[in-house]
Design a protein around this motif. Sequence first.
Motif, PDB file in Angstrom:
ATOM      1  N   GLU A 407       0.826  -1.209   0.000  1.00 13.90           N
ATOM      2  CA  GLU A 407       0.000   0.000   0.000  1.00 13.90           C
ATOM      3  C   GLU A 407       0.860   1.259   0.000  1.00 13.90           C
ATOM      4  O   GLU A 407       0.508   2.259  -0.642  1.00 13.90           O
ATOM      5  CB  GLU A 407      -0.940  -0.008   1.212  1.00 13.90           C
ATOM      6  N   LEU A 410       2.095   2.044  -3.554  1.00 14.04           N
ATOM      7  CA  LEU A 410       1.085   2.225  -4.590  1.00 14.04           C
ATOM      8  C   LEU A 410       1.192   3.585  -5.270  1.00 14.04           C
ATOM      9  O   LEU A 410       1.081   3.700  -6.493  1.00 14.04           O
ATOM     10  CB  LEU A 410      -0.317   2.043  -3.989  1.00 14.04           C
ATOM     11  N   VAL A 414       1.142   4.570  -9.641  1.00 17.88           N
ATOM     12  CA  VAL A 414      -0.154   4.931 -10.214  1.00 17.88           C
ATOM     13  C   VAL A 414      -0.050   5.218 -11.707  1.00 17.88           C
ATOM     14  O   VAL A 414      -0.912   4.835 -12.499  1.00 17.88           O
ATOM     15  CB  VAL A 414      -0.748   6.146  -9.467  1.00 17.88           C
ATOM     16  N   ASN A 417      -0.454   2.269 -14.299  1.00 22.14           N
ATOM     17  CA  ASN A 417      -1.694   1.502 -14.354  1.00 22.14           C
ATOM     18  C   ASN A 417      -2.026   1.111 -15.800  1.00 22.14           C
ATOM     19  O   ASN A 417      -1.998   1.949 -16.702  1.00 22.14           O
ATOM     20  CB  ASN A 417      -2.838   2.313 -13.751  1.00 22.14           C
ATOM     21  N   ASP A 429       3.470  -6.486 -11.724  1.00 20.87           N
ATOM     22  CA  ASP A 429       3.439  -5.633 -10.528  1.00 20.87           C
ATOM     23  C   ASP A 429       4.613  -5.986  -9.614  1.00 20.87           C
ATOM     24  O   ASP A 429       4.711  -7.133  -9.133  1.00 20.87           O
ATOM     25  CB  ASP A 429       2.108  -5.838  -9.799  1.00 20.87           C
ATOM     26  N   ARG A 431       5.101  -5.269  -6.636  1.00 15.00           N
ATOM     27  CA  ARG A 431       4.689  -5.478  -5.245  1.00 15.00           C
ATOM     28  C   ARG A 431       4.300  -6.926  -4.965  1.00 15.00           C
ATOM     29  O   ARG A 431       4.118  -7.315  -3.812  1.00 15.00           O
ATOM     30  CB  ARG A 431       3.512  -4.564  -4.917  1.00 15.00           C
TER      31      ARG A 431
END
Length: 538
Positions: A407, A410, A414, A417, A429, A431
Amino acid sequence: MGDPSPYGEWAERVTREDVGEVTTSLERPVTSNGRGGVVRHVDSFEIQVPPPPPPNGVPRSAWARARRRVSRWHRPYILILLALDYGAVSLASYIAVTEFENSRVGFQDRPTLFTLTAYVFLPLGWMFTLWANGGYDRRFLGLGTDEFKRVVRAGLVVAASVSFLAFATKTDLSRMTVGSALLGGLLIVLVVRYLARQALQLVRKRGGRAGHRMILIGTLPEALEVYTAVTRNPAAGLVPVGIHITDGYAAARGIETPVPVYAGRDVLGLVRELGADTIAVCGSASAEPGELRRLAWQLEGSGVDLVVAPQLTDIAGPRVHIRPIEGLPLLHVEEPTLSGPALLAKNILDRMVAAVGLILLLPLFLVVAIGIKISDKGPVFFRQGRVGHEGRTFRVWKLRTMYVDAEDRLAALVDQNETDGMLFKIREDPRVFPFGRFLRASSIDEIPQLVNVLKGEMSLVGPRPLPADDGDFLGDVRRRLLVRPGITGLWQVSGRSDLSWDEAVRLDLYYVDNWSLAYDLSILWRTIGVVVARKGAY
């Protein structure tokens, strides 16, 4: 005297124009009506008057339709279905006969007749009944559920016919053998039909062959809307090859279209030119009953199909009923089924499957929990607020697939995306830890949502549950909140993360408007193939 009818007046006028003046030295002409037109006798000559302009309908015999110039794919396909159906029923008879020792009760003294009945008469009876119920009609092959409904209907007719014949002839039959042969025949025919359809759809997807070539008639926006709808699924085999616009070429000026656009052309001539076999009348073009009726007349006997695409997009067939009143076919659209016994059965099925699934999958959870702990220190489960039925929020259960600081990272991602709308997705991704990629690709991370299903917050099948922190849902998106969100749904079996936001919303709304228990079972079945193929999962 001449024929006093308008037809007789027209014939006399044509005769005077073709023959010229008739002198008084000629005998008085005698007019007679017949199939070939009007024959006028002048002295010893017979003058055949040209027949009146032909009606819009094409006189024909139901057994002598015009040969189709294109789309003959259905002929070999139907021959294959005939062979498969015959083999399926014969196989069912063989299995029933070999499984039960008293299968030849009533035929001990007539083994030849028994063999003929089991392996010739019964399969042929099945095939005849399938033909009588439209089981070989090309319009239902490879598209929709009508083909399977007709197979089931034929199976019921065969069962009733066998029972009646056995009763009428007082033949002693083994009930287990007959029941097994009939039920087995129905199941095997359905299976081979399904496999044949999969092969047909594979051919359509790969080469665009074995389909119906369509000409779309209507205004350009209506035709393009129908074009988009029929080309979403190449397996359906509907291939638009041209658009005949009713609002003139000016409406298409400066607009790029996926297929050629025509205006002011003779429709039948355009059909022959483009090699089409289907005409689709779109939207308001179907509002002129006289024109549509005359077009239908012109197509009689030509081998060209006529379909009407009203402005009822994304509404499934079971909700649409035709109710003719004084010759006017009214389309009655039923309300979506959002309550009642079917919904109660859905809720009971959801909770039973969820309870059994959680118990059976407990060992898998233990193994996955160990893998997550080894990959990244932190909790095994990830819980996030989502919007559910009628806007109520709940916390969804998922297996954690990202690092614990996902989080916090993030905001820096952005701008990467890869989706639009309310979703955030990146194919690679950073993460997500390696074991988490496996969990996502195999959809194992979604399994804990069975807890939400057991609590009544979610369903096995439904729209995707969206995060609760994305603000209010406006416009059409709010309609998806009329049903519980699901672990799987129409969007999952149609592309998942590969779909755009608008397409995902369209699929969710289609599910809400056309939900049924049978549709849920169909989506669950399709989910298995999507999970195995790992399509759109990242």
